[in-house]
Design an enzyme around this catalytic site. Structure first.
Site, short mmCIF file in Angstrom:
data_model
loop_
_atom_site.label_atom_id
_atom_site.label_comp_id
_atom_site.label_asym_id
_atom_site.label_seq_id
_atom_site.Cartn_x
_atom_site.Cartn_y
_atom_site.Cartn_z
N SER A 144 5.40 0.42 0.34
CA SER A 144 4.55 -0.42 0.82
C SER A 144 5.35 -1.76 1.65
CB SER A 144 3.66 -1.23 -0.18
OG SER A 144 2.96 -2.29 0.49
N TYR A 157 2.95 -6.76 -7.54
CA TYR A 157 2.64 -5.57 -7.08
C TYR A 157 4.02 -5.47 -5.94
CZ TYR A 157 1.03 -2.29 -3.73
OH TYR A 157 0.88 -0.94 -2.76
#
Length: 251
Positions: A144, A157
């Site tokens: 990501s 995250y």
């Protein structure tokens, strides 16, 4: 083995209900992928996902898989490879967590880290070893852009994805020259069930767009893929931004 169009004939999706994983499977089935393994926790959603791919003409099988149960990875994933060569493994599982809640709940924060990083390290190494033993294949890892630089709003995250990204890059270097191709995919904000209810970020994308980028990356034998491509320059600027200025960004 891959066909003349660069598409794998067999695919293992780790995270069998992942929207990106399923979008990729649909796209590759249209390009002659014939056998698909969906690895995930047994559930009606996993069964429905398998049925939806069977309707497209693929031989679809499911295997119980839990990212947090690392002690079972070698046995359960080993059974998949024992059934025959796997041309491509897509590591697509992960959880977003709830930053506001997880900051005050260390157990929940650790669960995010264990799922996104520890579980991925375990499954990634098991699959990499199996791919190397068969002498060919691609391992595609969904990272990501959040891993490029930890942001105040999602640093739990983001830090887990940063670890995953570094691991996958190192694994790719370790496997260079073995016949195994490792590709890291760095999507931006993906409009999906996982992000439902969140404010949409600039340059948002879709599972289908990520799937298209994965297919193109496979054809090109890319090592890193940004989705959309413009994020590469954006994140380069963000990564080198002075910290006092970075803190002022509404991110």
């Amino acid at each position: 083995m891959k066909d003349a169009f660069g598409a794998p004939q067999s695919l293992l999706v780790l995270g069998g209900t992942s929207e990106i994983g399923l979008a990729t499977a649909r796209r590759l089935i249209a390009r002659r992928t014939r056998v698909v393994w969906l690895a995930g926790r047994p559930s009606p959603a996993l069964t429905a996902a398998a049925d939806s791919l069977r309707a497209l003409g693929a031989d679809v099988r499911t295997v119980p898989f839990d990212a947090l149960d690392t002690e079972s990875h070698e046995e359960r994933l080993g059974k998949v490879f024992a059934e025959g060569d796997v041309d491509m493994v897509l590591l697509a599982f992960g959880v977003l967590g709830d930053q506001a809640r997880d900051e005050s709940d260390p157990v929940a924060a650790v669960r995010v880290a264990q799922t996104n990083y520890t579980g991925a390290v375990s499954a990634g190494l098991v699959c990499a070893g199996a791919l190397q033993a068969q002498g060919h294949g691609s391992l595609v890892v969904l990272s990501s852009v959040a891993g490029e630089r930890a942001r105040r709003t999602n640093f739990i995250y983001g830090s887990s994805k940063a670890g995953l990204d570094a691991f996958a890059q190192g694994l790719g270097d370790a496997l260079h020259g073995t016949g195994v191709h490792v590709m890291v995919v760095r999507p931006g904000f993906v409009r999906s069930k996982m992000t439902a209810g969140l404010a949409q970020a600039p340059l948002a994308t879709t599972p289908e767009a990520v799937a298209a980028a994965i297919e193109l990356g496979l054809r090109r034998r890319s090592e890193t893929v940004w989705v959309p491509g413009a994020l590469r320059m954006v994140m380069t600027a963000v990564r080198h931004m002075p910290r006092p200025l970075f803190r002022r960004l509404p991110v």
